[in-house]
Write an enzyme that holds these catalytic residues in place. Structure first.
Site, mmCIF file in Angstrom:
data_model
loop_
_atom_site.group_PDB
_atom_site.id
_atom_site.type_symbol
_atom_site.label_atom_id
_atom_site.label_comp_id
_atom_site.label_asym_id
_atom_site.label_seq_id
_atom_site.Cartn_x
_atom_site.Cartn_y
_atom_site.Cartn_z
ATOM 1 N N MET A 82 -2.445 9.120 10.252
ATOM 2 C CA MET A 82 -2.631 8.909 8.813
ATOM 3 C C MET A 82 -3.373 7.606 8.585
ATOM 4 O O MET A 82 -3.249 6.667 9.357
ATOM 5 C CB MET A 82 -1.288 8.890 8.090
ATOM 6 C CG MET A 82 -0.645 10.268 8.026
ATOM 7 S SD MET A 82 0.847 10.298 7.018
ATOM 8 C CE MET A 82 2.012 9.513 8.095
ATOM 9 N N GLU A 83 -4.106 7.562 7.485
ATOM 10 C CA GLU A 83 -4.969 6.416 7.217
ATOM 11 C C GLU A 83 -4.204 5.115 7.058
ATOM 12 O O GLU A 83 -4.760 4.041 7.193
ATOM 13 C CB GLU A 83 -5.800 6.669 5.956
ATOM 14 C CG GLU A 83 -4.955 6.730 4.704
ATOM 15 C CD GLU A 83 -5.761 7.105 3.461
ATOM 16 O OE1 GLU A 83 -6.652 7.947 3.566
ATOM 17 O OE2 GLU A 83 -5.473 6.542 2.407
ATOM 18 N N SER A 84 -2.917 5.206 6.768
ATOM 19 C CA SER A 84 -2.119 3.997 6.602
ATOM 20 C C SER A 84 -1.883 3.290 7.936
ATOM 21 O O SER A 84 -1.293 2.220 7.968
ATOM 22 C CB SER A 84 -0.783 4.350 5.968
ATOM 23 O OG SER A 84 -0.133 5.328 6.752
ATOM 24 N N TYR A 89 0.847 -1.180 0.000
ATOM 25 C CA TYR A 89 0.000 0.000 0.000
ATOM 26 C C TYR A 89 0.886 1.233 0.000
ATOM 27 O O TYR A 89 1.488 1.561 1.023
ATOM 28 C CB TYR A 89 -0.911 -0.039 1.230
ATOM 29 C CG TYR A 89 -1.650 1.242 1.494
ATOM 30 C CD1 TYR A 89 -2.561 1.735 0.571
ATOM 31 C CD2 TYR A 89 -1.436 1.953 2.664
ATOM 32 C CE1 TYR A 89 -3.234 2.907 0.815
ATOM 33 C CE2 TYR A 89 -2.119 3.129 2.912
ATOM 34 C CZ TYR A 89 -3.010 3.602 1.987
ATOM 35 O OH TYR A 89 -3.673 4.766 2.225
#
Lengths: 350, 274
Positions: B51-53, A32
């Site tokens: 953060m979305e990660s 990702y």
């Protein structure tokens, strides 16, 4: 599953892709945004595999390289960055305009949820319903009605939004390190890396380095894929370049920028692919070409300096039932005495 | 009078002031990460940057490349995954998030998916990413727009603002009560949303910009605040922070690219390669 403990899983990228990736597979990119499995992607392109439905949480170079090469018919994703902003372009956009690529759009969570459902063996999963107000819900691509379905919650009676599980045929993923059996350790931005691998039927792991099994044993919290799920382990230093691998190297902004500029046009993309994907037979050749063209100093500057995680103590007070005097810790007797006692009590059978 | 500043610096600093101390903040890439770093350093030391990660509670040391950039900080407090970063938002633990804008309508609904027909787009923009999820469930959302456009009707409806305005967002039953966009920051001014109608209005204009400059980008009859003010001038301390922390943001994309290319070219010449 073809994986087993006695089989040698350590192999080249060429062998791994040849053996475990088939035309028309559902293929998922495990990484990702960071640590992209670039060399595995390039090898798929070099072997001219095609007809894939590609799953990608969020792609840039990886997705566009596969689409530039004509490997992908269908894309399930949430985000693919355009090269060069509004003035630029990209492989995905070119293919969509030409009608050779269909894209099923999800949000980050709702895409990830499909993998989580798949990884746990569920057939569907509840997701975040906010998108019901938007075109993400209303406009369907090749999945049609099965993109999203609404059911009634049996407990609250409310409408809930669901997505179907995803179980792609094969996952390609890059990690920091793995052992020879395939226990794969990854740290940093966790994203959806573990779910992408674990929901898949076959898993190809590439890593910066293969380490001894003892390294894994003393740091199991870093293992995101257990060996029994892994089909192939490929050691590829700089395997994610030009993206970054935490603890190994940084993003190569200069080279990435070069890709983005080239990728904005069809001709540019073709030239870039010829030079860096088709033109290098493996990662070693690629790195050699890079060093020859830009100087090896460019890569040296990207190498990570050490900032080690504090070790977690996995130790315990003792690791034997017998104390330093040879006495069992609970019963307080030696093995000899125990055996004698069991004999006296008539507990031992012939 | 404080020192001179660039437009980018003004935008970052204006953005940073939206973060209050002790808030949990989801940062998007670019301007917001620098704004987050500035807020944490200057006004909101207890804010938790996320953060979305799954990178939670980090302190950026250099500007972040993207939302999964663990290289730009020295460690962080909690390494969770993307799935949990969103369920955390869904459950109400995120106070504010920042989103970039492709197209925006008068109720703060957003398009970051395509220009033209969805199935055969003129421009295929990146897509939702986490945007639709975050603006759905964060308590409030700050929108930033540098290259986007105001439209009557979105080419594709990616992320929900106030839907058709008024009570429609609250009434849909899909979102936490009173969530939604709280501000839109553009290169010309600051917009907010009317409490009743939820239509956006011009709240502040940046120094040197006129109301007409703003209006000419907007296809509807824009409402203007009765106490329209000029965006606050950055202080030396704020400017110094941004310029030291994120010189590439101060310079802006164009100047940065130009200087970067020159720099690479010079290095190559020194090595006798070009």
């Amino acid at each position: 599953m073809e994986s087993s403990a006695i089989e040698n899983k350590v192999m080249s990228a060429r062998e791994a892709i040849n053996r475990f990736v088939n035309d028309n597979d559902e293929l998922i990119i495990g990484n990702y945004t960071v640590g992209t499995c670039c060399e595995l992607v390039y090898e798929i392109v070099r072997q001219k595999k095609k007809g894939f439905t590609l799953y990608s949480q969020s792609g840039i170079l990886d997705v566009d390289v596969l689409v530039n090469a004509g490997c992908i018919d269908r894309l399930v994703s949430t985000y693919v960055l355009r090269s060069g902003g509004k003035k630029g372009g990209g492989a995905v956009e070119r293919a969509m305009r030409a009608g050779t690529l269909e894209w099923e759009d999800y949000t980050n969570f709702n895409y990830n949820a499909r993998l989580v459902a798949g990884m746990h063996g569920f057939s569907f999963i509840q997701v975040l319903e906010g998108v019901m107000a938007t075109d993400l819900f209303k406009k369907r691509g090749f999945m049609g009605e099965d993109k999203y379905r609404v059911i009634q919650c049996p407990y609250t009676g409310k409408d809930i939004l669901t997505v179907p599980a995803a179980n792609p045929d094969v996952c390609i993923v890059h990690v920091q390190r793995a052992d020879r059996d395939g226990n794969a350790q990854y740290w940093g931005a966790m994203g959806s890396v573990a779910a992408a691998a674990l929901c898949s039927k076959r898993i190809i792991v590439s890593c910066e380095e293969i380490v001894e099994h003892d390294v894994i044993k003393s740091s199991p919290h870093l293992t995101i894929i257990p060996s029994y799920r892994v089909n192939a382990v490929v050691e590829i230093p700089w395997g994610a370049h030009p993206t970054e691998v935490l603890g190994y190297y940084n993003l190569d902004r200069f080279f990435y920028g070069m890709f983005m500029m080239s990728n904005a046009t069809e001709e540019g993309a073709r030239a870039w692919m010829d030079e860096w994907v088709y033109g290098c037979k493996d990662r070693e050749a690629y790195i050699d070409h890079y060093a020859q063209k830009f100087g090896s100093g460019m890569l040296d500057k990207l190498k990570a300096r050490a900032f080690f995680s504090a070790p977690a103590n996995y130790g315990s007070a003792f690791i034997s039932s017998w104390d330093e005097n040879g006495r069992e810790r609970t019963m307080g007797i030696t093995l000899e005495t125990l055996e004698k006692t069991m004999e006296e009590r008539g507990m031992l059978c012939e | 009078m404080s020192k001179k500043y660039t437009l980018n610096e003004l935008l970052i600093i204006t953005c940073a002031k939206e973060i209050k101390d002790y808030e949990n903040v989801i940062l998007g890439v670019g301007l917001p990460t620098t704004a987050g770093a500035l807020a944490k350093a200057l006004y909101a030391p207890h804010t938790t940057l996320m953060m979305e990660s799954g990178i939670i509670d980090f302190e950026p040391l250099i500007p972040l490349n993207h939302i999964a950039d663990a290289h730009s900080c020295r460690g962080f407090s909690y390494a969770t995954d993307l799935f949990s970063a969103f369920t955390m938002t869904y459950r109400g633990f995120v106070d504010v998030c920042f989103l970039g804008v492709g197209q925006v309508d008068k109720y703060g609904n957003l398009n970051t998916t395509c220009i033209g027909d969805y199935y055969k787009p003129d421009l295929r923009l990146p897509g939702s990413g986490g945007a639709a999820d975050f603006i759905s469930y964060a308590k409030r959302t700050i929108l930033t727009m540098r290259g986007g456009q105001f439209v009557e009707k979105l080419d594709y409806f990616t992320s929900p603002g106030y839907l058709e305005g008024g009570e429609s967002r609250n009434g849909s039953g899909l979102f936490p009560k009173d969530s939604g966009p709280s501000m839109l920051l553009t290169t010309k001014g600051v917009f907010r949303f009317d409490n009743e109608t939820k239509e956006m209005y011009l709240d502040k204009i940046h120094p040197g910009v006129t109301v007409n400059d703003v209006k000419k980008d907007i296809p509807w009859d824009l409402k203007i605040s009765s106490n329209l003010t000029t965006t606050e001038r950055p202080t030396d301390r704020e400017i110094d922070f941004v310029r030291y922390f994120a010189p590439v943001e101060s310079a802006g994309r164009e100047l940065m690219m130009e200087l970067a290319v020159t720099s690479v070219f010079n290095h190559a010449q020194e090595r006798g390669k070009m």
